[in-house]
Enzyme design. Structure first.
Site, short mmCIF file in Angstrom:
data_model
loop_
_atom_site.label_atom_id
_atom_site.label_comp_id
_atom_site.label_asym_id
_atom_site.label_seq_id
_atom_site.Cartn_x
_atom_site.Cartn_y
_atom_site.Cartn_z
N THR A 179 -11.17 20.73 -31.03
CA THR A 179 -11.55 22.15 -31.05
C THR A 179 -12.85 22.35 -30.29
O THR A 179 -13.79 21.57 -30.41
CB THR A 179 -11.69 22.66 -32.49
N ARG A 230 -17.95 22.50 -39.46
CA ARG A 230 -17.49 21.50 -38.50
C ARG A 230 -16.37 22.07 -37.64
O ARG A 230 -15.70 23.03 -38.02
CB ARG A 230 -16.99 20.24 -39.23
N LEU A 231 -16.21 21.46 -36.49
CA LEU A 231 -15.08 21.74 -35.62
C LEU A 231 -14.33 20.43 -35.40
O LEU A 231 -14.95 19.38 -35.23
CB LEU A 231 -15.54 22.31 -34.27
N ASP A 232 -13.00 20.49 -35.41
CA ASP A 232 -12.21 19.29 -35.19
C ASP A 232 -12.49 18.70 -33.81
O ASP A 232 -13.01 19.38 -32.92
CB ASP A 232 -10.71 19.61 -35.29
N LYS A 233 -12.11 17.46 -33.64
CA LYS A 233 -12.36 16.76 -32.37
C LYS A 233 -11.78 17.51 -31.18
O LYS A 233 -12.40 17.59 -30.12
CB LYS A 233 -11.78 15.34 -32.44
#
Length: 241
Positions: free
Chosen positions: A108, A103-106
Site C-alpha cells: 500500500t 500502518r500501511l501494508d507493504k
C-alpha cells in the site's frame, strides 16, 4: 536558559552534531544577529527570535512528518527480512522517538504520518475518535454500483462476524473508487472490498482527517508538517499543539 543547539535538534533540524555545523557556518541568527558559538544559551522568551537560513524557527514540543510511502516497504522501524520506512527517514530525523501513526501494508502506498506525540497518534488511530482516513483503490471482480455506496454507508457485517462501521464510498468508475473510513481494522479496506465481491489491486491512502497527501511529495519523500497543517490536524483531533 537552554543551549541553542539542543533547541534546534529537538525541533528537527538535525542531530546535535549537525546542528553545531549549522551554527558554525553562520546559518543561525538570533534577532537578526548571527550566532556562531555552539555553546550559546538563550532564554525561553527569546526562542521565537531564532531563524535558520533566514527562516523563523518553529519550536514545538512534538515532531510530525508526512511520508509518501512507496510500495515495497513495511511500516516498521527495523526488520531483518524486509525494507522498512526507517530507510526513508533522513539521518537527522532518526533517534527522535518517531513512530508511525497507524500502518500501511507493504503493497500500500501514500500518506503515512510519523510523530513522537503519543497522544496524537492514539487519537488518530482509536475508533473512539472517528478520525477519517481516505483511500484511493482500484479493484477487479464485480464493479461498484449504487447499491455498494448504500451498503458501505450503512455499515455491514461479514459472514465471519466482522462488523464494519459506516464508510463513505465515492465512485470514480466501476472498478475505481475512494473510500473513507473512521476506524482502523486490520486490512480493513481490502477486507471490505473482498466481502462485497472484489479484490483490491491498488491501494493508496490520500488523506487523514483534513490533511491531504502533498501532491508535490514524491514516493519515498518525507517532510515536516507546515505550521498550518499542524494547527488543523491538532484541531481535528481536539488537541492543543
Amino acid at each position: 536558559m537552554e543551549r541553542l543547539d539542543k533547541i534546534l535538534a529537538k525541533s528537527g533540524y538535525g542531530t546535535r552534531k549537525e546542528v553545531k555545523h549549522l551554527i558554525k557556518e553562520g546559518r543561525v541568527e538570533l534577532a537578526g544577529e548571527v550566532i556562531t558559538d555552539v555553546g550559546f544559551k538563550i532564554s525561553l522568551q527569546s526562542i521565537k527570535q531564532i531563524s535558520v537560513d533566514g527562516y523563523e524557527v518553529e519550536i514545538h514540543n512534538s515532531l510530525i512528518f508526512m511520508l509518501n510511502k512507496p510500495a515495497g516497504f513495511i511500516t516498521a522501524l527495523s526488520d531483518t527480512r524486509h525494507d522498512t520506512i526507517a530507510e526513508l527517514i533522513p539521518r537527522k530525523w532518526q533517534n527522535k522517538g518517531l513512530v508511525a501513526i497507524g500502518r500501511l501494508d507493504k503493497d500500500t502506498e501514500g500518506l503515512l504520518l510519523l510523530t513522537n506525540d503519543g497522544q496524537l497518534s492514539h487519537r488518530i488511530c482509536s475508533p473512539k475518535w472517528g478520525i477519517e482516513k481516505e483511500y484511493h483503490l482500484i479493484t477487479q471482480g464485480r464493479p461498484f454500483d449504487q447499491q455498494d455506496i448504500e451498503r458501505f454507508a450503512q455499515g455491514f457485517k461479514t459472514l465471519d462476524g466482522t462488523e464494519f462501521k459506516p464508510a463513505k464510498l465515492k465512485l470514480v468508475d466501476g472498478f475505481e473508487a475512494c473510500l473513507t473510513v473512521r476506524e482502523g481494522q486490520y486490512h480493513q479496506v481490502k477486507r471490505m472490498a473482498k466481502a462485497t465481491g472484489r479484490e483490491v489491486k491498488y491501494l493508496r491512502r490520500i488523506r487523514i482527517a483534513n490533511l491531504q497527501l502533498d501532491p508535490d511529495l514524491a514516493p519515498g519523500e518525507i517532510r515536516m508538517l507546515t505550521e498550518d497543517e499542524r494547527v488543523e490536524l491538532y484541531s481535528a483531533c481536539q488537541l492543543e499543539d
